[in-house]
Design an enzyme around this catalytic site. Structure first.
Site, short mmCIF file in Angstrom:
data_model
loop_
_atom_site.label_atom_id
_atom_site.label_comp_id
_atom_site.label_asym_id
_atom_site.label_seq_id
_atom_site.Cartn_x
_atom_site.Cartn_y
_atom_site.Cartn_z
N CYS A 11 1.01 -1.01 0.26
CA CYS A 11 -0.28 0.02 -0.33
C CYS A 11 1.03 1.23 -0.08
O CYS A 11 1.99 1.23 -0.49
CB CYS A 11 -0.90 0.30 1.30
N ASN A 14 2.25 1.61 4.78
CA ASN A 14 2.54 0.14 5.18
C ASN A 14 2.08 0.35 6.88
O ASN A 14 3.11 -0.49 7.19
CB ASN A 14 4.10 -0.20 4.64
N ARG A 17 -3.30 -0.66 5.73
CA ARG A 17 -3.85 -1.56 5.04
C ARG A 17 -3.13 -3.02 4.91
O ARG A 17 -3.72 -4.26 4.92
CB ARG A 17 -4.14 -0.60 3.28
N SER A 18 -1.79 -2.66 4.12
CA SER A 18 -1.41 -3.75 4.48
C SER A 18 -0.21 -5.04 4.88
O SER A 18 -0.93 -6.01 4.85
CB SER A 18 0.12 -3.30 3.29
P1 4NP Z 1 -2.28 2.70 4.42
O1 4NP Z 1 -2.08 4.12 4.64
O2 4NP Z 1 -1.32 3.15 2.94
O3 4NP Z 1 -2.35 1.23 4.10
O4 4NP Z 1 -0.34 2.59 5.38
C1 4NP Z 1 -1.50 5.52 4.80
C2 4NP Z 1 -1.02 5.63 5.97
C3 4NP Z 1 0.24 6.80 5.90
C4 4NP Z 1 0.13 7.91 4.82
C5 4NP Z 1 -1.36 7.55 4.04
C6 4NP Z 1 -1.95 6.27 3.95
N1 4NP Z 1 0.48 8.96 4.98
O5 4NP Z 1 0.13 9.95 4.53
O6 4NP Z 1 1.54 9.29 5.95
#
Ligand code: 4NP
Length: 158
Positions: A11, A14, A17-18
């Protein structure tokens, strides 16, 4: 000789979701008696070395799964040959994964929800700016995909 499947879930960060996709796949594989390797990574470097988001930790813990020891990492060139499959959680992740693919990449790269008949092309929506309910929806998506993926790997369709 058949290769043990090794699956990397990717994702953006990390942390949301992942890690849940990895946990759901480990659980589904163990329950089905499928020997497989699983890991997760992000396309971004924001959360390298960090544990999963507390809401992901809670979501997994509600299913009796401990993901406290997972640590964020960014996808690396070696991942494209060391894993047999790389699954993107959404289409932006898929684009980024494909763009970074080194020459000689061997992993099959696809969108995770494509493994579920009738849900091809759908994203696992990023719950980062949402609430616990959004993480429960993430779990529903990734656990359905994990079960479909395990079934495919068992029948050798992927
Ligand atoms: P992930 O979610 O891609 O499912 O881990 C996110 C986690 C952090 C951020 C964006 C999406 N961020 O912008 O820090």
């Amino acid at each position: 000789m058949t290769t043990t499947p090794s699956v990397l879930f990717v994702c953006l960060g990390n942390i949301c979701r992942s890690p849940l996709a990895e946990a759901a796949f480990r659980k589904a594989a163990a329950e089905a008696g499928l020997e497989a390797i699983a890991d997760s990574a992000g396309t971004a470097a924001y959360h390298i070395g960090r544990p999963p988001d507390p809401r992901s930790i809670t979501t997994a813990a509600r299913r009796g799964i401990d993901i406290l020891g997972y640590r964020g990492r960014q996808i690396s060139p070696e991942d494209y040959t060391s894993f047999t499959h790389i699954y993107a959680l959404d289409s932006a992740n898929l684009r980024d994964i494909r763009r970074r693919a080194p020459d000689g990449a061997t992993a099959e790269i696809a969108l995770l929800m494509d493994v579920i008949e009738g849900r091809e092309g759908q994203p696992v929506i990023d719950p980062y700016h949402g609430g616990q309910d959004d993480f429960e929806a993430t779990w529903a998506d990734v656990s359905a995909a994990a079960e479909a993926l395990v079934a495919r790997l068992l029948t050798g369709r992927d």
